[in-house]
Design an enzyme around this catalytic site. Structure first.
Site, PDB file in Angstrom:
ATOM      1  N   PRO A  71      31.574 -47.133  12.172  1.00  0.00           N
ATOM      2  CA  PRO A  71      30.447 -48.062  12.092  1.00  0.00           C
ATOM      3  C   PRO A  71      29.140 -47.303  11.854  1.00  0.00           C
ATOM      4  O   PRO A  71      28.861 -46.302  12.521  1.00  0.00           O
ATOM      5  CB  PRO A  71      30.443 -48.726  13.475  1.00  0.00           C
ATOM      6  CG  PRO A  71      31.829 -48.514  13.998  1.00  0.00           C
ATOM      7  CD  PRO A  71      32.277 -47.205  13.459  1.00  0.00           C
ATOM      8  N   MET A  72      28.344 -47.778  10.903  1.00  0.00           N
ATOM      9  CA  MET A  72      27.046 -47.159  10.614  1.00  0.00           C
ATOM     10  C   MET A  72      26.020 -48.258  10.403  1.00  0.00           C
ATOM     11  O   MET A  72      26.236 -49.184   9.615  1.00  0.00           O
ATOM     12  CB  MET A  72      27.137 -46.254   9.379  1.00  0.00           C
ATOM     13  CG  MET A  72      27.944 -44.985   9.604  1.00  0.00           C
ATOM     14  SD  MET A  72      28.103 -43.952   8.122  1.00  0.00           S
ATOM     15  CE  MET A  72      29.430 -44.837   7.267  1.00  0.00           C
ATOM     16  N   ALA A  73      24.912 -48.146  11.127  1.00  0.00           N
ATOM     17  CA  ALA A  73      23.871 -49.166  11.085  1.00  0.00           C
ATOM     18  C   ALA A  73      23.304 -49.301   9.677  1.00  0.00           C
ATOM     19  O   ALA A  73      22.963 -48.305   9.030  1.00  0.00           O
ATOM     20  CB  ALA A  73      22.758 -48.815  12.066  1.00  0.00           C
ATOM     21  N   CYS A 115      26.642 -43.845  20.347  1.00  0.00           N
ATOM     22  CA  CYS A 115      25.387 -43.923  19.599  1.00  0.00           C
ATOM     23  C   CYS A 115      24.318 -43.075  20.283  1.00  0.00           C
ATOM     24  O   CYS A 115      24.028 -43.271  21.465  1.00  0.00           O
ATOM     25  CB  CYS A 115      24.918 -45.367  19.491  1.00  0.00           C
ATOM     26  SG  CYS A 115      23.365 -45.530  18.559  1.00  0.00           S
ATOM     27  N   LYS A 165      34.908 -45.426  21.276  1.00  0.00           N
ATOM     28  CA  LYS A 165      34.356 -44.306  20.504  1.00  0.00           C
ATOM     29  C   LYS A 165      33.257 -43.659  21.334  1.00  0.00           C
ATOM     30  O   LYS A 165      32.397 -44.342  21.879  1.00  0.00           O
ATOM     31  CB  LYS A 165      33.801 -44.775  19.161  1.00  0.00           C
ATOM     32  CG  LYS A 165      33.372 -43.630  18.229  1.00  0.00           C
ATOM     33  CD  LYS A 165      33.090 -44.163  16.818  1.00  0.00           C
ATOM     34  CE  LYS A 165      32.859 -43.001  15.835  1.00  0.00           C
ATOM     35  NZ  LYS A 165      31.501 -42.444  15.953  1.00  0.00           N
ATOM     36  N   ASN A 180      36.431 -37.371  14.782  1.00  0.00           N
ATOM     37  CA  ASN A 180      35.292 -37.746  13.944  1.00  0.00           C
ATOM     38  C   ASN A 180      34.306 -36.572  13.922  1.00  0.00           C
ATOM     39  O   ASN A 180      34.022 -35.994  14.960  1.00  0.00           O
ATOM     40  CB  ASN A 180      34.639 -39.006  14.528  1.00  0.00           C
ATOM     41  CG  ASN A 180      33.385 -39.455  13.800  1.00  0.00           C
ATOM     42  OD1 ASN A 180      32.450 -39.945  14.426  1.00  0.00           O
ATOM     43  ND2 ASN A 180      33.328 -39.317  12.493  1.00  0.00           N
ATOM     44  N   GLY A 181      33.808 -36.269  12.722  1.00  0.00           N
ATOM     45  CA  GLY A 181      32.801 -35.228  12.596  1.00  0.00           C
ATOM     46  C   GLY A 181      33.129 -34.232  11.511  1.00  0.00           C
ATOM     47  O   GLY A 181      34.165 -33.565  11.548  1.00  0.00           O
ATOM     48  N   ASP A 182      32.248 -34.170  10.499  1.00  0.00           N
ATOM     49  CA  ASP A 182      32.328 -33.179   9.417  1.00  0.00           C
ATOM     50  C   ASP A 182      33.542 -33.356   8.513  1.00  0.00           C
ATOM     51  O   ASP A 182      34.138 -32.382   8.048  1.00  0.00           O
ATOM     52  CB  ASP A 182      32.304 -31.750   9.978  1.00  0.00           C
ATOM     53  CG  ASP A 182      30.981 -31.407  10.640  1.00  0.00           C
ATOM     54  OD1 ASP A 182      30.022 -32.191  10.488  1.00  0.00           O
ATOM     55  OD2 ASP A 182      30.896 -30.355  11.303  1.00  0.00           O
ATOM     56  N   ARG A 200      29.476 -40.262   7.598  1.00  0.00           N
ATOM     57  CA  ARG A 200      28.538 -39.894   6.534  1.00  0.00           C
ATOM     58  C   ARG A 200      29.218 -39.396   5.259  1.00  0.00           C
ATOM     59  O   ARG A 200      28.645 -39.494   4.175  1.00  0.00           O
ATOM     60  CB  ARG A 200      27.576 -38.832   7.059  1.00  0.00           C
ATOM     61  CG  ARG A 200      26.643 -39.333   8.154  1.00  0.00           C
ATOM     62  CD  ARG A 200      25.785 -38.194   8.692  1.00  0.00           C
ATOM     63  NE  ARG A 200      26.572 -37.163   9.338  1.00  0.00           N
ATOM     64  CZ  ARG A 200      26.194 -35.897   9.492  1.00  0.00           C
ATOM     65  NH1 ARG A 200      25.008 -35.508   9.024  1.00  0.00           N
ATOM     66  NH2 ARG A 200      26.971 -35.035  10.115  1.00  0.00           N
TER      67      ARG A 200
END
Length: 374
Positions: free
Chosen positions: A21-23, A106, A146, A208-210, A233
């Site tokens: 999820p990304m705002a 978050c 998460k 999650n991450g990179d 991202r």
């Protein structure tokens, strides 16, 4: 490499790939675009449990789904077990969701200063109560969690939080392998994912991450033993990353990155989907930030970038990208260029005395905000 399909209760996720999820990003339009490239679990923007319960119009809109979405997945944020339970019941009984993710990761100041998001797991009793209330209210609908490694290096929480979530009956846990203090800076600590996987043994653990390329997902699984990956991202301006991930998990050869012509076609498709969902004025305003992500690394000139960032109509967007050279190859260096947030580190904003009473099960006063989106 061989990776088992991911099961979240009755929900099968194959390949084991989840959109984070990304705002302002993971709305129905973006989720639909990403689904064109490959299967996976595509989660909504974060919404406030309190705002949902009180019928906030913006929040209700954010919890809406396109008719063709195969799995209706929502991320919730809240600090009050009673409110969280009521929000989950509304999602399941009235909106008909298929999966609920609880946000305890978050790092945004407006969230953590209320005791929500990445600030909450340090209050272990309250964390347990919120997770338990969500699971008990969801029926057969799977609930996942998460989280981040912790507030900072002095206040890590992920092992305890993972075990509590497992005890309370969640279907899986996801670790963004950074602290809240890091925000999006530095490198994700994949060793923490491996540590969580060893501590939480009865449910899937996602990392999650990179993850910038599909090969990163395979490397994460190999290095940590995690059961699936969550991509944030890395897919901004590159929804075809989900195609690459599907290929990688299936053992298929790596495809060449798209030339600029395919990129601009995708840009126009994305802009059109946003206009269909929000109307042309708001849709194009939402698209502006995406235009920069799509063109990252391409030598198109600052004038084009500036014009796209100021565009007001779909026709204007199409005219600008139609003037670009469709044969320009995708710049290899851009594959690993960060898109979206790059800020941090920064001290975490917390409620007064938040770290002094970590065993206090009481929800923070005024902590359930009405703002959805992170």
């Amino acid at each position: 490499m061989s990776v088992a399909p991911l099961k979240l209760g009755p929900v099968a996720v194959d390949p084991p790939v989840v959109l984070a999820p990304m705002a302002g990003v993971t709305n129905a339009a973006f989720r639909r675009l990403c689904r064109r490239y490959g299967a996976g679990l595509y989660v909504s923007e974060m919404i406030s449990a309190r705002a949902l319960v009180e019928g906030n119009a913006k929040t209700i809109g954010m919890a809406s789904f396109a008719p063709d979405e195969p799995v209706r997945s929502v991320q919730l944020c809240g600090v009050d077990p009673r409110v969280m339970g009521a929000a989950v019941r509304r999602l399941v009984e009235e909106i008909g969701v298929d999966h609920i993710d609880l946000n305890f990761g978050c790092p945004a100041g407006k969230v953590t200063r209320q005791g929500a998001g990445a600030a909450l797991p340090v209050r272990r009793a309250l964390f347990r109560a919120i997770v338990g209330a969500a699971v008990r209210s969801s029926g057969p609908t799977p609930v996942t969690v998460k989280m981040r490694v912790g507030i900072d290096d002095e206040h890590t929480t992920f092992i305890d939080a993972g075990r509590i979530a497992e005890d309370e009956g969640v279907a899986a846990v996801t670790l963004h392998a950074r602290t809240a203090e890091q925000l999006y800076s530095g490198s994700a600590d994949w060793d923490a994912i491996a540590e969580l996987k060893k501590a939480v043994t009865s449910i899937p653990v996602l990392g999650n991450g990179d993850i910038w390329e599909a090969s990163d997902a395979l490397a994460m699984v190999a290095a940590t033993g995690c059961d699936g990956v969550v991509v944030g991202r890395g897919c901004l301006g590159r929804p075809w990353l989900f195609r690459d991930l599907a290929d990688a998990f299936a053992g298929a050869p790596r495809r060449a990155p798209p030339a600029l012509g395919e990129v601009t076609t995708t840009m126009c498709d994305h802009a059109e989907l946003l206009c269909d969902a929000f109307g042309e004025d708001l849709g194009i305003r939402q698209f502006r930030k995406h235009s920069g992500w799509y063109l990252t690394g391409f030598p198109v000139g600052s004038a084009v970038r500036r014009s796209l960032a100021q565009a007001t109509t779909l026709a204007e967007v199409r005219g600008l990208v139609d003037a670009l050279d469709p044969e320009l190859p995708f710049p290899e260096a851009a594959l690993r260029m960060a898109r979206g947030h790059t800020n941090g580190p920064r001290p975490v904003r917390l409620p007064a005395g938040w770290l002094d009473s970590v065993n206090d099960p009481s929800p923070p006063e005024g902590g359930d905000i009405l703002v959805s989106g992170g």
